[in-house]
Write a protein that holds these residues in place. Structure first.
Motif, PDB file in Angstrom:
ATOM      1  N   TYR A   1       0.843  -1.198   0.000  1.00  0.00           N
ATOM      2  CA  TYR A   1       0.000   0.000   0.000  1.00  0.00           C
ATOM      3  C   TYR A   1       0.877   1.247   0.000  1.00  0.00           C
ATOM      4  CZ  TYR A   1      -3.472   3.463   1.502  1.00  0.00           C
ATOM      5  OH  TYR A   1      -4.277   4.571   1.585  1.00  0.00           O
ATOM      6  N   VAL A   2       0.733   2.071  -1.033  1.00  0.00           N
ATOM      7  CA  VAL A   2       1.405   3.370  -1.111  1.00  0.00           C
ATOM      8  C   VAL A   2       0.336   4.378  -1.514  1.00  0.00           C
ATOM      9  CG1 VAL A   2       3.193   4.753  -2.211  1.00  0.00           C
ATOM     10  CG2 VAL A   2       3.599   2.317  -1.765  1.00  0.00           C
ATOM     11  N   LYS A   3       0.013   5.283  -0.631  1.00  0.00           N
ATOM     12  CA  LYS A   3      -1.103   6.197  -0.850  1.00  0.00           C
ATOM     13  C   LYS A   3      -0.933   6.978  -2.155  1.00  0.00           C
ATOM     14  CE  LYS A   3      -3.784   9.911   1.316  1.00  0.00           C
ATOM     15  NZ  LYS A   3      -5.060   9.229   1.037  1.00  0.00           N
ATOM     16  N   ASP A   4      -1.984   6.960  -2.983  1.00  0.00           N
ATOM     17  CA  ASP A   4      -2.037   7.678  -4.264  1.00  0.00           C
ATOM     18  C   ASP A   4      -0.878   7.313  -5.187  1.00  0.00           C
ATOM     19  OD1 ASP A   4      -4.374   8.979  -3.591  1.00  0.00           O
ATOM     20  OD2 ASP A   4      -3.343  10.697  -2.711  1.00  0.00           O
ATOM     21  N   ARG A   5      -0.409   6.076  -5.056  1.00  0.00           N
ATOM     22  CA  ARG A   5       0.728   5.625  -5.868  1.00  0.00           C
ATOM     23  C   ARG A   5       0.446   5.749  -7.371  1.00  0.00           C
ATOM     24  NH1 ARG A   5       2.987   4.062  -9.328  1.00  0.00           N
ATOM     25  NH2 ARG A   5       4.474   2.378  -9.662  1.00  0.00           N
TER      26      ARG A   5
ATOM     27  N   LEU B   1      -2.023   0.766  -4.999  1.00  0.00           N
ATOM     28  CA  LEU B   1      -1.321  -0.511  -5.109  1.00  0.00           C
ATOM     29  C   LEU B   1       0.056  -0.341  -5.733  1.00  0.00           C
ATOM     30  CD1 LEU B   1      -1.139  -3.603  -5.025  1.00  0.00           C
ATOM     31  CD2 LEU B   1      -2.382  -3.658  -7.195  1.00  0.00           C
ATOM     32  N   ASP B   2       1.079  -0.815  -5.033  1.00  0.00           N
ATOM     33  CA  ASP B   2       2.447  -0.832  -5.549  1.00  0.00           C
ATOM     34  C   ASP B   2       2.834  -2.285  -5.794  1.00  0.00           C
ATOM     35  OD1 ASP B   2       5.055  -0.476  -6.223  1.00  0.00           O
ATOM     36  OD2 ASP B   2       5.715   0.315  -4.294  1.00  0.00           O
ATOM     37  N   LEU B   3       2.868  -2.682  -7.057  1.00  0.00           N
ATOM     38  CA  LEU B   3       3.171  -4.069  -7.389  1.00  0.00           C
ATOM     39  C   LEU B   3       4.563  -4.488  -6.931  1.00  0.00           C
ATOM     40  CD1 LEU B   3       1.664  -4.530 -10.983  1.00  0.00           C
ATOM     41  CD2 LEU B   3       0.769  -5.397  -8.824  1.00  0.00           C
ATOM     42  N   CYS B   4       5.480  -3.524  -6.844  1.00  0.00           N
ATOM     43  CA  CYS B   4       6.841  -3.864  -6.421  1.00  0.00           C
ATOM     44  C   CYS B   4       6.877  -4.370  -4.988  1.00  0.00           C
ATOM     45  CB  CYS B   4       7.747  -2.635  -6.544  1.00  0.00           C
ATOM     46  SG  CYS B   4       7.957  -2.055  -8.234  1.00  0.00           S
ATOM     47  N   GLY B   5       5.854  -4.066  -4.201  1.00  0.00           N
ATOM     48  CA  GLY B   5       5.850  -4.477  -2.811  1.00  0.00           C
ATOM     49  C   GLY B   5       5.041  -5.720  -2.523  1.00  0.00           C
ATOM     50  N   VAL B   6       4.469  -6.355  -3.539  1.00  0.00           N
ATOM     51  CA  VAL B   6       3.652  -7.557  -3.321  1.00  0.00           C
ATOM     52  C   VAL B   6       4.567  -8.760  -3.118  1.00  0.00           C
ATOM     53  CG1 VAL B   6       1.888  -9.069  -4.294  1.00  0.00           C
ATOM     54  CG2 VAL B   6       1.780  -6.601  -4.713  1.00  0.00           C
TER      55      VAL B   6
ATOM     56  N   LEU C   1       2.790   0.107 -15.405  1.00  0.00           N
ATOM     57  CA  LEU C   1       3.864   0.664 -16.225  1.00  0.00           C
ATOM     58  C   LEU C   1       4.614   1.831 -15.596  1.00  0.00           C
ATOM     59  CD1 LEU C   1       1.994   0.596 -19.662  1.00  0.00           C
ATOM     60  CD2 LEU C   1       3.450  -1.150 -18.638  1.00  0.00           C
ATOM     61  N   GLU C   2       4.144   2.343 -14.478  1.00  0.00           N
ATOM     62  CA  GLU C   2       4.855   3.428 -13.817  1.00  0.00           C
ATOM     63  C   GLU C   2       5.275   2.959 -12.435  1.00  0.00           C
ATOM     64  OE1 GLU C   2       2.581   7.013 -13.797  1.00  0.00           O
ATOM     65  OE2 GLU C   2       2.094   6.883 -15.941  1.00  0.00           O
ATOM     66  N   ASN C   3       6.517   2.532 -12.337  1.00  0.00           N
ATOM     67  CA  ASN C   3       7.025   1.983 -11.093  1.00  0.00           C
ATOM     68  C   ASN C   3       8.279   2.736 -10.671  1.00  0.00           C
ATOM     69  OD1 ASN C   3       5.296  -0.465 -10.536  1.00  0.00           O
ATOM     70  ND2 ASN C   3       5.963  -0.942 -12.609  1.00  0.00           N
TER      71      ASN C   3
ATOM     72  N   TRP D   1      14.102  -4.023  -7.845  1.00  0.00           N
ATOM     73  CA  TRP D   1      13.355  -4.959  -8.680  1.00  0.00           C
ATOM     74  C   TRP D   1      12.051  -4.331  -9.106  1.00  0.00           C
ATOM     75  CZ3 TRP D   1       8.480  -7.042  -7.767  1.00  0.00           C
ATOM     76  CH2 TRP D   1       8.068  -8.007  -8.684  1.00  0.00           C
ATOM     77  N   GLY D   2      11.580  -4.734 -10.270  1.00  0.00           N
ATOM     78  CA  GLY D   2      10.277  -4.311 -10.755  1.00  0.00           C
ATOM     79  C   GLY D   2       9.705  -5.391 -11.643  1.00  0.00           C
ATOM     80  N   PRO D   3       8.399  -5.604 -11.632  1.00  0.00           N
ATOM     81  CA  PRO D   3       7.801  -6.665 -12.448  1.00  0.00           C
ATOM     82  C   PRO D   3       7.943  -6.377 -13.933  1.00  0.00           C
ATOM     83  CG  PRO D   3       6.091  -5.279 -11.488  1.00  0.00           C
ATOM     84  CD  PRO D   3       7.390  -4.843 -10.878  1.00  0.00           C
ATOM     85  N   ALA D   4       8.250  -7.416 -14.689  1.00  0.00           N
ATOM     86  CA  ALA D   4       8.348  -7.300 -16.149  1.00  0.00           C
ATOM     87  C   ALA D   4       6.963  -7.531 -16.744  1.00  0.00           C
ATOM     88  CB  ALA D   4       9.348  -8.317 -16.693  1.00  0.00           C
ATOM     89  N   VAL D   5       6.370  -6.482 -17.302  1.00  0.00           N
ATOM     90  CA  VAL D   5       5.027  -6.575 -17.876  1.00  0.00           C
ATOM     91  C   VAL D   5       5.143  -7.048 -19.323  1.00  0.00           C
ATOM     92  CG1 VAL D   5       2.910  -5.319 -18.408  1.00  0.00           C
ATOM     93  CG2 VAL D   5       4.213  -4.740 -16.360  1.00  0.00           C
ATOM     94  N   VAL D   6       4.573  -8.213 -19.617  1.00  0.00           N
ATOM     95  CA  VAL D   6       4.678  -8.787 -20.963  1.00  0.00           C
ATOM     96  C   VAL D   6       3.401  -8.598 -21.772  1.00  0.00           C
ATOM     97  CG1 VAL D   6       6.420 -10.472 -20.275  1.00  0.00           C
ATOM     98  CG2 VAL D   6       3.988 -11.055 -20.096  1.00  0.00           C
ATOM     99  N   GLY D   7       2.392  -7.956 -21.183  1.00  0.00           N
ATOM    100  CA  GLY D   7       1.179  -7.684 -21.946  1.00  0.00           C
ATOM    101  C   GLY D   7       0.001  -7.392 -21.048  1.00  0.00           C
TER     102      GLY D   7
END
Length: 456
Positions: free
Chosen positions: A79-83, A232-237, A267-269, A302-308
């Protein structure tokens, strides 16, 4: 009901015209909620300050506040407020509060000029597909009309994913606006023989009748996050950090601004690829005090690689300028927040603005008021204003141009992020009027294919 059921509360609920059904304690006439009605009650009941929908004994208030379900709970690590909210310092914040026939005429002309100059009036690709994983359910006569419509949509979404090479094992599928999780359920059914499959379901509200429980022992990793996409910050999941599988974003009728929030989330991490902490000192190998290094190390960039991604779009009237990802696309065409607000409001004409304004309206306009059960539609507030100025078919055309303009801004955003994005009608309008699918995959080194934002 003349008398309370034995063993149940004796308090008569005037609003429901019946007695309370709560079970009472031994020797009591009233439940805990209505204990104040008991003769000689020790403490009066007061409204809970955290949630006025229930009451609590005044002398037990302090204890209750520590365990009340409505208390503020600790925020999860992701959780990152207004991420993903976008910039709140935009200079253009004008909102169009009302539209006169003159305003509509100017905006309609503006849309037509934009459509002629940039190809926005080109027809979307008609691409209705189906996937074999849902064929048995599609053929099941026990499914009613509503269930069949949802199955048709889910089957086409899965088929589009397969055609793009996204439906494969070794990936984490993030379903935004998951609801009950039916889309993730069918993704799992299609890939249940594939190794290393993760499904992450994102939903901001608590949902009943979830299908997650059907997959407890299925081998695939299911996890549900109850959080607004905006925060939601995907990097923190933790689930994503553990195996670091490539990510595929999916969504079925991702309502209004939620689509833009999901695109930003994927796409914005700012944390991805860099660490917010200073780099740790390199210690000699074998030092027992050295921190563990590896895929799960929080300090490791680290950051998730979005493939689509594959997202069925919905409810453009609920888009917001702050969250919208296509601001640059609008500004390049001399448009701003005021135009965006007007286009969002008029976009509802494509689905809800076809109500006949007089008894002579064509019968087919009434049939076009259909909607999916999980879609929300805004009433066409300007219908009376445009009566006699635009016909139902013209209002529908303007509404679809508004939707197309907003969606092309999203396509432009994805292109600038290195993706090849397309819009297509993935089911017929008899299934749902919200039948546009946004798909995107990383661009090849040379991809000359024009899009709706580039066509001339």
């Amino acid at each position: 009901m003349a008398a309370p059921v034995p063993g149940r509360c004796a308090f008569f609920v005037e609003r429901k015209k019946r007695f309370c059904k709560m079970i009472v304690g031994k020797g009591k006439r009233f439940c805990g909620e209505h204990a104040a009605m008991e003769d000689g009650a020790g403490s009066r009941r007061i409204v809970c300050p955290l949630d006025p929908k229930h009451t609590v004994s005044e002398d037990k208030l302090e204890k209750h506040l520590k365990k009340c379900n409505s208390r503020e709970k600790p925020k999860p690590v992701y959780y990152v407020k207004d991420r993903n909210a976008g910039s709140d310092g935009e200079a253009e914040t004008a909102e169009v509060q009302s539209l006169t026939p003159y305003d509509i005429n100017i905006i309609t002309l503006c849309l037509r000029v934009i459509g002629l100059s940039t190809g926005l009036q080109c027809d979307l690709e008609e691409k209705v597909l189906s996937h074999s994983a849902l064929q048995d359910e599609l053929d099941n006569p026990k499914n009613g009309e509503s269930a069949h419509k949802h199955l048709r949509q889910q089957a086409s979404i899965l088929a589009h994913m397969a055609a793009l090479g996204l439906l494969a094992g070794g990936r984490c599928f993030v379903e935004f606006g998951a609801g009950r999780g039916k889309l993730s359920h069918w993704i799992h059914q299609a890939l249940r023989e594939e190794p290393e499959l993760q499904l992450l379901l994102v939903e901001r509200s608590s949902t009943r009748f979830k299908v997650d429980g059907k997959h407890v022992d299925a081998g695939a990793e299911f996890e549900r996050l109850q959080v607004d996409i905006q925060h939601l910050d995907l990097c923190g999941v933790p689930l994503l950090r553990e195996k670091r599988l490539p990510v595929v974003g999916v969504g079925k009728h991702l309502c209004g601004a939620a689509t833009d929030l999901a695109l930003r989330c994927l796409l914005e991490n700012p944390r991805c690829g860099e660490s917010t902490e200073p780099p740790p000192k390199r210690l000699r190998s074998g030092n027992p005090g050295s921190p563990p290094a590896g895929p799960g190390s929080p300090a490791e960039p680290w950051g998730p690689a979005v493939v689509g991604l594959t997202v069925a779009l919905c409810c453009h009237h609920r888009c917001q300028w702050r969250h919208y990802v296509g601001k640059d696309f609008f500004r390049q065409r001399g448009l701003g927040a005021g135009h965006f607000s007007a286009f969002c409001r008029m976009s509802s004409w494509a689905t809800c603005g076809l109500r006949p304004t007089n008894h002579n309206a064509p019968a087919h306009s009434q049939a076009n008021q259909r909607g999916d059960e999980d879609e929300e539609h805004e009433p066409a507030e300007e219908t009376e204003d445009v009566n006699g100025f635009l016909s139902p078919s013209e209002r529908e055309h303007v509404g679809r141009l508004c939707k197309l303009l907003i969606d092309c801004g999203r396509v432009d955003y994805l292109q600038n992020r290195g993706f090849t994005a397309r819009l297509s009608r993935y089911v017929g309008s008899e299934i749902t009027l919200e039948n546009v699918l946004l798909t995107a995959v990383p661009s090849m080194p040379a991809d000359p294919t024009p899009t709706c934002a580039q066509a001339t």
